[in-house]
Motif scaffolding. Structure first.
Motif, mmCIF file in Angstrom:
data_model
loop_
_atom_site.group_PDB
_atom_site.id
_atom_site.type_symbol
_atom_site.label_atom_id
_atom_site.label_comp_id
_atom_site.label_asym_id
_atom_site.label_seq_id
_atom_site.Cartn_x
_atom_site.Cartn_y
_atom_site.Cartn_z
ATOM 1 N N PHE A 132 -4.365 -8.969 -5.005
ATOM 2 C CA PHE A 132 -3.992 -7.556 -5.001
ATOM 3 C C PHE A 132 -4.948 -6.827 -5.935
ATOM 4 O O PHE A 132 -5.085 -7.203 -7.098
ATOM 5 N N GLU A 181 -7.381 2.967 -5.702
ATOM 6 C CA GLU A 181 -7.922 4.087 -6.467
ATOM 7 C C GLU A 181 -7.472 3.964 -7.925
ATOM 8 O O GLU A 181 -8.248 4.073 -8.843
ATOM 9 N N ASN A 182 -6.183 3.744 -8.075
ATOM 10 C CA ASN A 182 -5.669 3.480 -9.403
ATOM 11 C C ASN A 182 -4.605 2.401 -9.289
ATOM 12 O O ASN A 182 -4.322 1.921 -8.192
ATOM 13 N N ILE A 183 -4.009 2.073 -10.396
ATOM 14 C CA ILE A 183 -3.068 0.953 -10.437
ATOM 15 C C ILE A 183 -1.824 1.219 -9.578
ATOM 16 O O ILE A 183 -1.103 0.303 -9.210
ATOM 17 N N LEU A 184 -1.603 2.477 -9.230
ATOM 18 C CA LEU A 184 -0.439 2.806 -8.413
ATOM 19 C C LEU A 184 -0.670 2.519 -6.939
ATOM 20 O O LEU A 184 0.247 2.555 -6.139
ATOM 21 N N ASN A 185 -1.898 2.300 -6.573
ATOM 22 C CA ASN A 185 -2.201 2.007 -5.174
ATOM 23 C C ASN A 185 -2.856 0.649 -5.055
ATOM 24 O O ASN A 185 -4.075 0.534 -4.963
ATOM 25 N N MET A 186 -2.030 -0.371 -5.072
ATOM 26 C CA MET A 186 -2.565 -1.723 -4.949
ATOM 27 C C MET A 186 -2.677 -2.073 -3.470
ATOM 28 O O MET A 186 -1.832 -1.693 -2.662
ATOM 29 N N PHE A 211 0.839 -1.198 0.000
ATOM 30 C CA PHE A 211 0.000 0.000 0.000
ATOM 31 C C PHE A 211 0.877 1.253 0.000
ATOM 32 O O PHE A 211 0.513 2.274 -0.563
ATOM 33 N N ASN A 212 2.038 1.158 0.612
ATOM 34 C CA ASN A 212 2.968 2.278 0.638
ATOM 35 C C ASN A 212 3.980 2.217 -0.499
ATOM 36 O O ASN A 212 5.087 2.744 -0.396
ATOM 37 N N ASN A 213 3.590 1.531 -1.570
ATOM 38 C CA ASN A 213 4.392 1.482 -2.795
ATOM 39 C C ASN A 213 5.779 0.879 -2.634
ATOM 40 O O ASN A 213 6.708 1.247 -3.336
#
Lengths: 393, 448
Positions: free
Chosen positions: A349, A353-358, A330-332
């Protein structure tokens, strides 16, 4: 070789064998094998759960032997009896004869069996094999003070024998008591066949009747009186309902010793004293292996129902709850550990919100709460919570 | 009948009945229908065109040919060239370092692990260690353990090292097909602006990451679908005004050696086929849009006005694709038990927590692990070596084998082995592993 089979040598050998098997030395399915030998345990288990496992059969020869040789098991195999005899031998002053003490063990056995038929074997925990095997659980490490105290019941009994030699075997032991019962039954059956009048020998029929009745009533009434135990304890897979568990679990510690990852701990919850020493699960040292059903194979009473490895995906111990704020993904950060460790494909997974926040999401219908993700999570953000849904048969 | 008789009989029959009712106690799995997994739809039209036979110009005849200029390929080319072998390095982009630099996966992971005395120490030395050291001397890497580097500095350093080692560089070139003689690889066809050309080589090292060369050569492999991401970098992250009213903390990624720049990782979609160019193209377009939207959102948040999208990676973050079926498959157990190999070519470290036999082994407890030379050797093809993320290992190990540190180690090992095989005029399968170890030690590697 001849000497080997002399009663005393056989008994010492049996004792050593029992100790070795009772120690937590990764014996796998043979952990605490002596618990299977106890006919008292077997009858309680079979009468209560009304099903059997094939290993129960090993107690039958013992049950049959004692019909022909009185107290054959006690004299030849019982490791607890061996210890008590040795300690009693230290008391040189005089020999006690407990004529005036009633056969407590016999009545314990009858009460336990009859209450077991209606669902709650009251005195299963007093089985000497359970007490003996349970004591060695202390050596499995990671023990709580409560656990050490409880498992030291065996030491306490040994101490008692310094002052009252032979008291356990003679009067208190329910396994010994059971042998008295079978003896009485044998006499009775013999008499029935010979068409003789049974009065003279079978004098305690009234007491049998009363005790059986008392046991049946106790078995029905006691569960209704008990408050339900706390539901936040994670149990091994396929463990029976908590109230039944408190009595049918003989506290032999076999599951604790057999667990290859050491996640089964004796429950030491102060708010649940009747449940002390029953198996509870903590994922500090590992998780419930997807390839293992040892706890159910070593359980001599059926408190943990025997299951096949393939059935593990339908045996729910708990469910994973993820605290996202610490989640690395979640924290990339590059982390896939929970998903990778999940053997039941319960973690996915998905984009938040978008693909950057799995974020990892748990499928509650697939997650059995094996704890692999809790164990592996590098940021400790996954927790297994107990759930009430359990599969039992 | 007397009451006592009755009681006795009831007891006996009751007991017998209880036993009789009882059946065997065992929970068996419910039978379930096995769902058919939908096959991936074929992206091509299903029709074919025949390529006419033609003469291909021979670009060069060399000792060692390295396909792929990622961390493994660069290390391999340098190692081979330093032994005196003539070495060509083929790279499809305009820079070296692959995913490490162009892919913006900046951390050089798994540099450290514990030894038998439980001391956590550096394990990656050799050419990889040299690269890390040079970058550190330039001030272009942060963190002692698992350093994060600046991609442009890494491109520069790698290229300098290639230049110094005398490797012949072929940028903007793809290795497109193999030249085989039976089971022996003789060279590779490369494609570039100059058209198709052939490079003949005594030994080819497959550092493509996707294992294109061993695939074309007809070796066996396993294909693992994994998540594919796209990394990007944000600029001006040091000018975020936290005092601004309405400021909300946003995720702006992780620091790099340049204070104003952060790199932003993306896990991306799960279970993606990295060998399907249609899929890759689709993902590329989707990810770029997602990144743009996300950066726009960050910029609109009070305090983040000056943040901008510096760049997106020049290639998708393909984590895994083909895994070679080599002479030895490295297992998770090998990496957890200090297993020592007689043909060790390098030691790699740990960067994540792992589950081993049901127990958690955290990064700080993970042992260093040896990589045997045999796991770089394909079973079928002769004169071919494999390095990088596609060498032969168990899937459980993927997190440790697909990262930059391990790629550098396997690359160095493969390069040195190729150089030694040239020098000794041996088939790489039969080289003397003792000599190989000596050579690696001479080149600065650490073998425990």
């Amino acid at each position: 070789m001849k000497n080997l089979f002399r009663s005393s040598n056989l008994r010492t050998l049996s004792f050593l064998f029992a100790v070795i098997l009772a120690l937590p030395l990764s014996w796998g399915a043979f952990t605490g094998f002596y618990t299977w030998l106890s006919p008292f345990m077997m009858l309680n288990s079979v009468l209560t759960i009304k099903t059997f496992v094939w290993l129960n059969i090993v107690a039958f020869p013992v049950l049959i032997f004692v019909l022909f040789r009185k107290r054959w098991f006690c004299r030849n195999l019982c490791p607890a009896g061996w210890c008590f005899d040795r300690i009693s031998g230290l008391n040189k002053r005089r020999t006690y004869i407990y004529d005036r003490v009633p056969d407590i063990g016999k009545w314990l056995a009858i009460l336990s069996l009859s209450s077991g038929i209606v669902g709650l074997p009251l005195f299963l925990v007093f089985d000497p094999m359970a007490i003996f095997n349970g004591f060695f659980t202390v050596f499995s490490g990671k023990m709580h003070i409560v656990a050490i105290l409880s498992f030291s019941g065996f030491i306490l009994l040994l101490a008692v024998h310094l002052f009252l030699p032979g008291i356990w075997c003679a009067k208190l032991c329910p396994l010994g008591g059971l042998q008295l019962v079978t003896d009485d039954l044998k006499t009775q059956v013999n008499l029935l066949f010979r068409k003789q009048k049974p009065e003279a020998q079978f004098g305690s029929g009234r007491r049998y009747f009363l005790m059986t009745g008392l046991g049946l009533i106790a078995g029905v009434a006691i569960p209704k009186m008990l408050k339900p135990p706390p539901d936040n304890v994670i149990r091994p897979p396929a463990t029976v309902e908590p109230i039944l568990l408190n009595t049918i679990c003989c506290r032999c510690g076999n599951c604790i010793k057999a667990c290859p990852t050491g996640i089964i701990m004796p429950s030491t919850d102060y708010s649940d004293i009747p449940g002390w020493m029953t198996p509870a699960v903590s994922f500090r040292s590992g998780y419930c292996l997807e390839t293992c059903n040892l706890c159910s194979r070593v359980c001599p009473t059926g408190a943990i129902t025997l299951f096949s490895v393939g059935a593990k995906k339908q045996l729910f111990m708990g469910t994973a709850v993820i605290h996202l704020e610490d989640c690395l993904l979640f924290n990339n950060k590059e982390c896939v550990k929970c998903k990778e460790s999940c053997k039941y494909e319960a973690l996915e997974f998905v984009a938040k919100e978008n693909i950057l926040n799995m974020i990892p999401v748990v499928d509650k219908n697939k997650c059995v709460g094996c704890g692999a993700c809790e164990v592996i999570c590098p940021s400790d953000c996954i927790e297994i919570r107990a759930i009430t849904r359990r599969t039992t048969q | 009948m007397k009451r006592r008789d009755f009681v006795t009989r009831v007891l006996i029959t009751g007991g017998a009945l209880s036993l009789g009712i009882g059946c065997q106690r065992k929970i068996e799995p419910e039978s379930e229908k096995t769902a058919k997994t939908a096959g991936t739809a074929d992206q091509t039209s299903g029709r074919f065109v025949t390529e006419p036979e033609r003469q291909i110009p021979l670009l060069a005849e060399t000792d060692v040919l390295v396909i792929g200029g990622g961390p493994a390929g660069t290390a391999a080319a340098i190692a081979a060239s330093r032994t005196g072998a003539e070495t060509y390095l083929v790279e499809r982009y305009n820079h070296l370092g692959g995913l490490w630099t162009g892919g913006l996966v900046l951390p050089l992971l798994s540099t450290h692990a514990i030894d038998k005395q439980k001391n956590r120490k550096q394990v990656i030395f050799g050419i990889g260690g040299e690269m890390a050291k040079r970058l550190k001397d330039l001030g272009m890497s942060i963190n002692e353990i698992n350093p994060v580097v600046d991609p442009e500095a890494a491109k520069y350093v790698l290229e300098e090292m290639i230049r110094e080692a005398g490797v012949k560089m072929l940028y903007h070139t793809w290795g497109t097909n193999v030249i085989m003689d039976g089971n022996t690889i003789k060279g590779v066809f490369v494609e570039s602006k100059s058209g198709r050309m052939a490079v003949l080589a005594k030994i080819v090292i497959d550092c493509t990451g996707d294992g294109d060369i061993f695939h074309l050569a007809g070796d066996n492999y396993d294909v693992m679908n994994y998540a594919i991401g796209l990394v990007h970098r944000l600029g001006n992250v040091d000018r975020i005004n936290t005092a601004k009213p309405g400021y909300v903390k946003m995720n702006v990624g992780n620091p790099t050696p340049i204070a104003s720049v952060n790199w932003y990782n993306m896990w991306g979609k799960e279970n993606q086929d990295a060998l399907d160019v249609m899929n890759l193209s689709r993902l590329q377009m989707e990810y770029r849009r997602e990144i743009w939207d996300n950066v726009k959102k960050i910029k609109q948040t009070p305090g983040h006005e000056e943040v901008f999208l510096l760049d997106t990676a020049s290639q998708l973050g393909v984590r895994m694709s083909r895994i070679l079926d080599g002479e030895y498959r490295l297992t998770l157990e090998d990496t957890m038990t200090f297993k020592s190999f007689s043909d060790v070519i390098g030691i790699s470290g740990a960067w994540t927590t792992m589950l081993y036999k049901g127990k958690k082994i955290s990064v700080n407890e993970r042992p260093l692990w040896q990589i045997p030379y045999r796991s770089l050797l394909p079973r079928k093809t002769e004169n071919l070596l494999v390095a990088g993320r596609c060498f032969c290992f168990e899937r459980e190990l993927v997190e440790d084998t697909r990262i930059i540190g391990t790629c550098l180690v396997t690359g160095h090992g493969a390069g040195a082995a190729a150089g030694l095989a040239i020098k000794e005029k041996e088939n790489p399968r039969n080289i003397n592993t003792r000599k190989l170890k000596q050579l690696l030690l001479q080149q600065g590697a650490w073998l425990g």
